[in-house]
Design a protein around this motif. Structure first.
Motif, PDB file in Angstrom:
ATOM      1  N   ALA A 117       6.645 -19.513   9.135  1.00 11.46           N
ATOM      2  CA  ALA A 117       7.587 -20.244   9.988  1.00 11.46           C
ATOM      3  C   ALA A 117       6.858 -21.221  10.904  1.00 11.46           C
ATOM      4  CB  ALA A 117       8.416 -19.255  10.819  1.00 11.46           C
ATOM      5  N   GLU A 118       5.681 -20.831  11.414  1.00  8.86           N
ATOM      6  CA  GLU A 118       4.937 -21.708  12.324  1.00  8.86           C
ATOM      7  C   GLU A 118       4.399 -22.936  11.590  1.00  8.86           C
ATOM      8  OE1 GLU A 118       5.098 -21.575  15.356  1.00  8.86           O
ATOM      9  OE2 GLU A 118       5.678 -19.515  15.801  1.00  8.86           O
ATOM     10  N   LEU A 119       3.871 -22.744  10.386  1.00 12.34           N
ATOM     11  CA  LEU A 119       3.376 -23.890   9.615  1.00 12.34           C
ATOM     12  C   LEU A 119       4.519 -24.856   9.309  1.00 12.34           C
ATOM     13  CD1 LEU A 119       0.882 -22.216   7.099  1.00 12.34           C
ATOM     14  CD2 LEU A 119       0.336 -23.547   9.148  1.00 12.34           C
ATOM     15  N   GLU A 120       5.674 -24.303   8.976  1.00 15.20           N
ATOM     16  CA  GLU A 120       6.845 -25.143   8.689  1.00 15.20           C
ATOM     17  C   GLU A 120       7.295 -25.877   9.943  1.00 15.20           C
ATOM     18  OE1 GLU A 120      11.403 -24.799   6.896  1.00 15.20           O
ATOM     19  OE2 GLU A 120      10.103 -23.026   6.956  1.00 15.20           O
ATOM     20  N   ILE A 147       1.808  -8.927   7.488  1.00 17.31           N
ATOM     21  CA  ILE A 147       0.836  -9.970   7.845  1.00 17.31           C
ATOM     22  C   ILE A 147       0.020 -10.390   6.631  1.00 17.31           C
ATOM     23  CG2 ILE A 147      -1.259 -10.455   9.181  1.00 17.31           C
ATOM     24  CD1 ILE A 147      -0.078  -8.763  11.436  1.00 17.31           C
ATOM     25  N   LEU A 148      -0.452  -9.427   5.860  1.00 14.43           N
ATOM     26  CA  LEU A 148      -1.262  -9.756   4.687  1.00 14.43           C
ATOM     27  C   LEU A 148      -0.438 -10.494   3.633  1.00 14.43           C
ATOM     28  CD1 LEU A 148      -3.429  -6.520   4.302  1.00 14.43           C
ATOM     29  CD2 LEU A 148      -4.113  -8.733   5.247  1.00 14.43           C
ATOM     30  N   LYS A 149       0.782 -10.044   3.402  1.00 13.98           N
ATOM     31  CA  LYS A 149       1.653 -10.707   2.421  1.00 13.98           C
ATOM     32  C   LYS A 149       1.990 -12.122   2.880  1.00 13.98           C
ATOM     33  CE  LYS A 149       5.989 -10.012  -0.130  1.00 13.98           C
ATOM     34  NZ  LYS A 149       6.711 -11.232   0.249  1.00 13.98           N
ATOM     35  N   GLY A 150       2.339 -12.266   4.167  1.00 12.31           N
ATOM     36  CA  GLY A 150       2.661 -13.588   4.688  1.00 12.31           C
ATOM     37  C   GLY A 150       1.471 -14.530   4.638  1.00 12.31           C
ATOM     38  N   SER A 151       0.284 -13.997   4.897  1.00 10.96           N
ATOM     39  CA  SER A 151      -0.937 -14.811   4.844  1.00 10.96           C
ATOM     40  C   SER A 151      -1.202 -15.289   3.425  1.00 10.96           C
ATOM     41  CB  SER A 151      -2.130 -13.997   5.348  1.00 10.96           C
ATOM     42  OG  SER A 151      -1.913 -13.560   6.665  1.00 10.96           O
ATOM     43  N   HIS A 152      -1.023 -14.391   2.464  1.00 14.76           N
ATOM     44  CA  HIS A 152      -1.211 -14.756   1.054  1.00 14.76           C
ATOM     45  C   HIS A 152      -0.260 -15.887   0.672  1.00 14.76           C
ATOM     46  CE1 HIS A 152      -0.783 -14.389  -3.345  1.00 14.76           C
ATOM     47  NE2 HIS A 152      -2.040 -13.960  -3.322  1.00 14.76           N
ATOM     48  N   GLU A 153       1.007 -15.766   1.095  1.00 13.80           N
ATOM     49  CA  GLU A 153       2.010 -16.786   0.770  1.00 13.80           C
ATOM     50  C   GLU A 153       1.721 -18.105   1.486  1.00 13.80           C
ATOM     51  OE1 GLU A 153       5.790 -15.153   1.711  1.00 13.80           O
ATOM     52  OE2 GLU A 153       5.668 -13.563   0.200  1.00 13.80           O
ATOM     53  N   SER A 167     -13.616  -1.185  10.856  1.00 14.48           N
ATOM     54  CA  SER A 167     -13.320  -0.033  10.004  1.00 14.48           C
ATOM     55  C   SER A 167     -13.039  -0.533   8.591  1.00 14.48           C
ATOM     56  CB  SER A 167     -12.087   0.713  10.540  1.00 14.48           C
ATOM     57  OG  SER A 167     -11.546   1.574   9.559  1.00 14.48           O
ATOM     58  N   PRO A 168     -13.437   0.225   7.551  1.00 12.73           N
ATOM     59  CA  PRO A 168     -13.180  -0.196   6.167  1.00 12.73           C
ATOM     60  C   PRO A 168     -11.769   0.141   5.692  1.00 12.73           C
ATOM     61  CG  PRO A 168     -14.407   1.854   6.170  1.00 12.73           C
ATOM     62  CD  PRO A 168     -14.258   1.448   7.623  1.00 12.73           C
ATOM     63  N   LYS A 169     -10.922   0.660   6.592  1.00 14.48           N
ATOM     64  CA  LYS A 169      -9.604   1.165   6.211  1.00 14.48           C
ATOM     65  C   LYS A 169      -8.731   0.123   5.504  1.00 14.48           C
ATOM     66  CE  LYS A 169      -5.549   3.499   8.161  1.00 14.48           C
ATOM     67  NZ  LYS A 169      -4.926   4.028   9.392  1.00 14.48           N
ATOM     68  N   VAL A 170      -8.856  -1.142   5.874  1.00 11.38           N
ATOM     69  CA  VAL A 170      -7.983  -2.182   5.324  1.00 11.38           C
ATOM     70  C   VAL A 170      -8.403  -2.627   3.925  1.00 11.38           C
ATOM     71  CG1 VAL A 170      -9.253  -4.206   6.172  1.00 11.38           C
ATOM     72  CG2 VAL A 170      -6.762  -4.311   5.962  1.00 11.38           C
ATOM     73  N   SER A 171      -9.565  -2.207   3.485  1.00 12.42           N
ATOM     74  CA  SER A 171     -10.127  -2.671   2.211  1.00 12.42           C
ATOM     75  C   SER A 171      -9.160  -2.533   1.034  1.00 12.42           C
ATOM     76  CB  SER A 171     -11.425  -1.903   1.909  1.00 12.42           C
ATOM     77  OG  SER A 171     -11.943  -2.300   0.681  1.00 12.42           O
ATOM     78  N   SER A 172      -8.513  -1.374   0.892  1.00 11.83           N
ATOM     79  CA  SER A 172      -7.611  -1.161  -0.241  1.00 11.83           C
ATOM     80  C   SER A 172      -6.395  -2.074  -0.165  1.00 11.83           C
ATOM     81  CB  SER A 172      -7.174   0.305  -0.316  1.00 11.83           C
ATOM     82  OG  SER A 172      -6.498   0.685   0.875  1.00 11.83           O
ATOM     83  N   ASP A 173      -5.880  -2.319   1.040  1.00  5.76           N
ATOM     84  CA  ASP A 173      -4.736  -3.226   1.198  1.00  5.76           C
ATOM     85  C   ASP A 173      -5.104  -4.644   0.787  1.00  5.76           C
ATOM     86  OD1 ASP A 173      -2.544  -1.627   2.836  1.00  5.76           O
ATOM     87  OD2 ASP A 173      -4.476  -1.100   3.681  1.00  5.76           O
ATOM     88  N   LEU A 174      -6.316  -5.075   1.137  1.00  5.99           N
ATOM     89  CA  LEU A 174      -6.768  -6.419   0.778  1.00  5.99           C
ATOM     90  C   LEU A 174      -6.850  -6.577  -0.739  1.00  5.99           C
ATOM     91  CD1 LEU A 174      -9.613  -6.958   3.409  1.00  5.99           C
ATOM     92  CD2 LEU A 174      -7.246  -7.763   3.509  1.00  5.99           C
ATOM     93  N   ARG A 175      -7.367  -5.562  -1.404  1.00  6.41           N
ATOM     94  CA  ARG A 175      -7.526  -5.633  -2.862  1.00  6.41           C
ATOM     95  C   ARG A 175      -6.195  -5.562  -3.600  1.00  6.41           C
ATOM     96  NH1 ARG A 175     -12.449  -3.899  -1.004  1.00  6.41           N
ATOM     97  NH2 ARG A 175     -14.200  -4.927  -2.054  1.00  6.41           N
ATOM     98  N   GLN A 176      -5.190  -4.982  -2.957  1.00  9.44           N
ATOM     99  CA  GLN A 176      -3.853  -4.962  -3.550  1.00  9.44           C
ATOM    100  C   GLN A 176      -3.136  -6.303  -3.355  1.00  9.44           C
ATOM    101  OE1 GLN A 176      -1.633  -1.645  -1.947  1.00  9.44           O
ATOM    102  NE2 GLN A 176      -3.194  -0.154  -2.562  1.00  9.44           N
ATOM    103  N   THR A 177      -3.540  -7.055  -2.329  1.00  9.37           N
ATOM    104  CA  THR A 177      -2.845  -8.294  -1.976  1.00  9.37           C
ATOM    105  C   THR A 177      -3.481  -9.534  -2.586  1.00  9.37           C
ATOM    106  OG1 THR A 177      -2.242  -7.285   0.155  1.00  9.37           O
ATOM    107  CG2 THR A 177      -1.984  -9.672  -0.035  1.00  9.37           C
TER     108      THR A 177
END
Length: 200
Positions: A117-120, A147-153, A167-177
């Motif tokens: 929305a901000e870019l638009e 946030i990750l999905k919106g960033s990808h889009e 923390s490495p916790k976000v690693s799996s979410d990044l690889r899914q996105t």
């Protein structure tokens, strides 16, 4: 190479104000900042290393805080490019508006969830890079995913998201996105940080 409106390293009183503000907000919101001091120059260099500054015309930064990374981006950014920073903390928003006067910089008071929305709203095309130091590991899963999905889009076809985490916790979410995720480690930071380069 772009010429920055202000020096990337703050002078004495401004630097002290920057550090004091950051530390005060760390004690108020420790889970949002993760460290009592801003990112080291070593971490900033490693994080921004993959950026093609000649090509980049739209760069977005989440959670700029007191502008440690923001200043480095502006010092390298093309004269015709735009840097959009999105910050939820009103103290940091006020500090950025007072301490940085660069026509390429757009400071947004809000959440990274609103990037599309901000870019638009600003009439900008897809982002070439999204830079983030948000504490993904401590935020609710649904917000992290949005946030990750919106960033990808929001990224263009050749775009990338550059992230540092304690923390490495976000690693799996990044690889899914993202299609491809590279990671490296920066030990010279308090605390040491993992850096991710996420390609759309």
């Amino acid at each position: 190479m772009a010429v920055q409106e202000r020096p990337s390293v703050l002078a004495g009183p401004e630097r002290r104000a920057q550090l004091t503000l950051f530390a005060r907000n760390f004690f108020k919101h420790p889970r949002m900042l993760g460290s009592i001091i801003p990112s080291s120059s070593f971490l900033v260099r490693r994080l921004l290393e993959p950026v093609d500054w000649e090509r980049a015309r739209v760069v977005v930064e989440y959670g700029p805080g007191v502008g440690t990374i923001t200043r480095e981006i502006l010092s390298r950014l093309h004269p015709d490019a735009t840097l959009v920073v999105i910050e939820t903390n009103d103290d940091f928003v006020d500090f950025l508006n007072r301490s940085l006067s660069d026509p390429r910089l757009k400071v947004i008071a809000g959440s990274a969830e609103t990037i599309l929305a901000e870019l638009e709203r600003l009439g900008l095309p897809a982002a070439d890079y999204v830079v983030a130091g948000l504490p993904f590991s401590t935020m609710p899963a649904e917000i992290r995913e949005r946030i990750l999905k919106g960033s990808h889009e929001a990224l263009g076809p050749e775009g990338a998201m550059l992230i540092y985490q304690f923390s490495p916790k976000v690693s799996s979410d990044l690889r899914q996105t993202f299609t491809r995720v590279e990671s490296t480690f920066e030990p010279i930071n308090i605390p040491p940080a993992r850096v991710y380069f996420c390609h759309k």
